[in-house]
Design a protein around this motif. Structure first.
Motif, mmCIF file in Angstrom:
data_model
loop_
_atom_site.group_PDB
_atom_site.id
_atom_site.type_symbol
_atom_site.label_atom_id
_atom_site.label_comp_id
_atom_site.label_asym_id
_atom_site.label_seq_id
_atom_site.Cartn_x
_atom_site.Cartn_y
_atom_site.Cartn_z
ATOM 1 N N PRO A 258 -35.980 46.791 36.696
ATOM 2 C CA PRO A 258 -36.776 45.728 37.323
ATOM 3 C C PRO A 258 -36.531 44.334 36.758
ATOM 4 O O PRO A 258 -36.418 43.362 37.528
ATOM 5 C CB PRO A 258 -38.215 46.193 37.071
ATOM 6 C CG PRO A 258 -38.108 47.681 37.091
ATOM 7 C CD PRO A 258 -36.797 47.985 36.415
ATOM 8 N N ALA A 259 -36.449 44.197 35.434
ATOM 9 C CA ALA A 259 -36.205 42.872 34.857
ATOM 10 C C ALA A 259 -34.852 42.324 35.304
ATOM 11 O O ALA A 259 -34.703 41.131 35.557
ATOM 12 C CB ALA A 259 -36.278 42.935 33.336
ATOM 13 N N ILE B 189 -39.271 44.758 30.796
ATOM 14 C CA ILE B 189 -40.303 43.730 30.949
ATOM 15 C C ILE B 189 -40.947 43.395 29.608
ATOM 16 O O ILE B 189 -41.223 42.229 29.307
ATOM 17 C CB ILE B 189 -41.378 44.219 31.949
ATOM 18 C CG1 ILE B 189 -40.744 44.475 33.319
ATOM 19 C CG2 ILE B 189 -42.506 43.203 32.060
ATOM 20 C CD1 ILE B 189 -41.663 45.215 34.269
ATOM 21 N N ALA C 63 -32.357 38.124 41.431
ATOM 22 C CA ALA C 63 -33.066 37.325 42.436
ATOM 23 C C ALA C 63 -33.023 35.842 42.073
ATOM 24 O O ALA C 63 -32.840 34.980 42.955
ATOM 25 C CB ALA C 63 -34.511 37.803 42.559
ATOM 26 N N GLU C 64 -33.183 35.519 40.797
ATOM 27 C CA GLU C 64 -33.135 34.124 40.360
ATOM 28 C C GLU C 64 -31.762 33.505 40.587
ATOM 29 O O GLU C 64 -31.643 32.289 40.749
ATOM 30 C CB GLU C 64 -33.519 34.040 38.881
ATOM 31 C CG GLU C 64 -34.986 34.368 38.621
ATOM 32 C CD GLU C 64 -35.304 34.505 37.135
ATOM 33 O OE1 GLU C 64 -34.349 34.405 36.320
ATOM 34 O OE2 GLU C 64 -36.479 34.725 36.788
ATOM 35 N N HIS D 32 -45.244 44.068 38.642
ATOM 36 C CA HIS D 32 -43.960 43.371 38.664
ATOM 37 C C HIS D 32 -43.495 43.249 40.117
ATOM 38 O O HIS D 32 -43.769 44.144 40.935
ATOM 39 C CB HIS D 32 -42.931 44.163 37.847
ATOM 40 C CG HIS D 32 -41.676 43.413 37.540
ATOM 41 N ND1 HIS D 32 -40.573 43.464 38.354
ATOM 42 C CD2 HIS D 32 -41.352 42.592 36.515
ATOM 43 C CE1 HIS D 32 -39.610 42.704 37.842
ATOM 44 N NE2 HIS D 32 -40.068 42.166 36.730
ATOM 45 N N PRO D 33 -42.795 42.161 40.459
ATOM 46 C CA PRO D 33 -42.348 42.011 41.849
ATOM 47 C C PRO D 33 -41.329 43.052 42.284
ATOM 48 O O PRO D 33 -41.141 43.272 43.484
ATOM 49 C CB PRO D 33 -41.740 40.597 41.876
ATOM 50 C CG PRO D 33 -41.458 40.253 40.453
ATOM 51 C CD PRO D 33 -42.505 40.960 39.661
ATOM 52 N N TYR D 34 -40.671 43.714 41.319
ATOM 53 C CA TYR D 34 -39.660 44.718 41.665
ATOM 54 C C TYR D 34 -39.964 46.005 40.897
ATOM 55 O O TYR D 34 -39.327 46.303 39.880
ATOM 56 C CB TYR D 34 -38.257 44.199 41.334
ATOM 57 C CG TYR D 34 -37.973 42.862 41.967
ATOM 58 C CD1 TYR D 34 -37.700 42.764 43.330
ATOM 59 C CD2 TYR D 34 -38.029 41.691 41.217
ATOM 60 C CE1 TYR D 34 -37.463 41.531 43.924
ATOM 61 C CE2 TYR D 34 -37.800 40.450 41.803
ATOM 62 C CZ TYR D 34 -37.514 40.381 43.156
ATOM 63 O OH TYR D 34 -37.295 39.159 43.741
ATOM 64 N N GLN E 122 -35.029 41.022 38.863
ATOM 65 C CA GLN E 122 -35.593 39.678 38.891
ATOM 66 C C GLN E 122 -34.528 38.649 38.513
ATOM 67 O O GLN E 122 -34.455 37.565 39.106
ATOM 68 C CB GLN E 122 -36.789 39.585 37.955
ATOM 69 C CG GLN E 122 -37.559 38.273 38.097
ATOM 70 C CD GLN E 122 -38.928 38.357 37.439
ATOM 71 O OE1 GLN E 122 -39.234 39.285 36.708
ATOM 72 N NE2 GLN E 122 -39.776 37.385 37.704
#
Length: 414
Positions: free
Chosen positions: A50-51, A396, A57-58, A96-98, A54
């Motif tokens: 997940p981290a 995370i 995505a950035e 978390h968003p993901y 993200q």
């Protein structure tokens, strides 16, 4: 011939490529040197946590990554070989968003960055280029010499970055010492057919089978393919390739009988990739005019599945520090130092967690086996501990369990 750029990156690892992409988007001139790599099989699974999602995505790369990824997982099931379920970790509990991970094969993230870099005219990649020496002016690194094909070239830059992996030639050329730990067990990666006689859900999530000095990981890769990661000890590698694969196939089938048909075509080494885990701790990550990123600075055991993300984090932090360096025209070790100061504590915490996993998950000691299984089952019944483990695995919140949490996990303290 001499070339010049703002930043020279030695090695096309994920850390160097992500750094190059960030710098290119800021308008800097970047050159990347990459030695020709042997054509090895690429059957080793890589988990994009997940981290890391993200981070992609950035960089506006997550959609591109998803297009080439067929497996999304959110549950990780742990089993005792011959003893039933231990526990499972569910990423859906994360705030978390993901709240999930993607399964890819190792080269895919590198290819994604290379495609993105082609969109930037300020980036030039020199393939088939091998580092021969670091160039200095006094103590300051001012670039590198490298053999491009059959000709030695000079590459000048304000700062030179080593992203050439755990056996970094650039780190050696800087005379930076490192402590290297080679773990006693290796892993074989196999890409096989997904069993047709099983429910999709059973092999649709990650499954870890832990035994006495034995481990098998099953990772969905596509609706029709599974990635298998099987742990082998040093002594197990002494047999011939054919004998080893036949023996490993029989052992995997004894752990997961439904995989018997899937392993029929795994008959030679071209269908298998090998991973030899190594931990690297470089004495310093920066020098006057130079820095190290990724495995060149801090290779980690793959049990925590965060190698690519930590390399990307190196790129993110170093890009920010370099922006300040360019504004001041100062590329000394002290000017580059904040990069190491911010990143080293995080990575060393992760390395400690990974070492604990390797010690406990791979043990042959019967007392430790009992403790390991008890710990897994206790964690599975404690939502607070599961939340902590999930956040650590996801990248995370990378913190080892506290003393109190360890006692709770062992069932000693309620």
């Amino acid at each position: 011939m001499a070339y010049s750029s703002d930043v020279l990156i030695v090695g096309a690892g994920v850390g160097g490529l992500s750094l190059g992409l960030r710098l290119a988007r800021q308008g800097y001139r970047v050159r990347i040197l990459q030695q020709r790599e042997p054509a090895l099989p690429t059957h080793r699974p890589e988990m994009v946590q997940p981290a890391a999602l993200q981070a992609f995505a950035e960089l506006d790369l997550l959609d591109r990554l998803k297009v080439r990824t067929l497996a999304q997982v959110d549950q990780f099931h742990f089993y005792r070989i011959g003893g039933g379920p231990l526990c499972y970790v569910d990423y859906r509990i994360l705030n978390h968003p993901y709240p999930y991970a993607l399964i890819v094969l190792s080269p895919q993230t590198k290819r994604l960055f290379l495609e993105a870099l082609r969109e930037h005219p300020t980036v030039r990649i020199h393939w088939d280029t091998r580092l021969t020496a670091v160039m200095r002016k006094g103590k300051q690194v001012i670039g590198a010499r490298a053999m491009e094909g059959q000709r030695e070239q000079e590459f000048y830059a304000s700062v030179t970055v080593g992203a050439d992996g755990r056996a970094s030639r650039f780190r050696e050329a800087l005379h930076i010492t490192s402590r290297i730990k080679r773990y006693r067990n290796s892993f074989l990666g196999l890409l096989v057919r997904r069993p047709m006689n099983c429910s999709g859900r059973r092999f649709g999530q990650v499954r870890y089978h832990l035994g006495r000095g034995e481990m098998l990981g099953c990772f969905p890769y596509s609706p029709t393919r599974l990635c298998l990661l099987y742990m082998v000890g040093t002594g197990d590698l002494a047999t011939t390739a054919g004998e080893r694969l036949a023996a490993i196939g029989r052992r995997i089938t004894s752990i997961e009988p439904d995989l018997e048909d899937s392993l029929e075509n795994v008959t030679d080494e071209t269908r298998v990739s090998r991973l030899n885990p190594v931990r690297v701790r470089a004495a310093s990550w920066v020098s006057d005019g130079a820095a190290l990123v990724g495995d060149a600075a801090h290779a980690c055991h793959p049990h925590v599945a965060q190698g690519s993300f930590q390399a990307m984090e190196d790129g993110r932090v170093l890009a920010t520090v370099l922006e300040s360096c360019f504004k001041r025209g100062d590329f000394s070790a002290s000017a580059l130092g904040p990069y190491e100061e911010m990143r080293r504590p995080v990575v060393e915490r992760l390395q400690r967690v990974a070492d604990e996993y390797a010690w406990l998950w791979e043990t042959k000691n019967r007392a430790l086996l009992w403790l390991r299984d008890r710990t897994f089952r206790t964690i599975g019944s404690r939502p607070d501990l599961l939340q902590k483990i999930a956040a650590t695995e996801a990248g995370i919140d990378i913190r080892p369990l506290s003393v109190m949490e360890r006692l709770q996990a062992m069932g000693v303290y309620a």
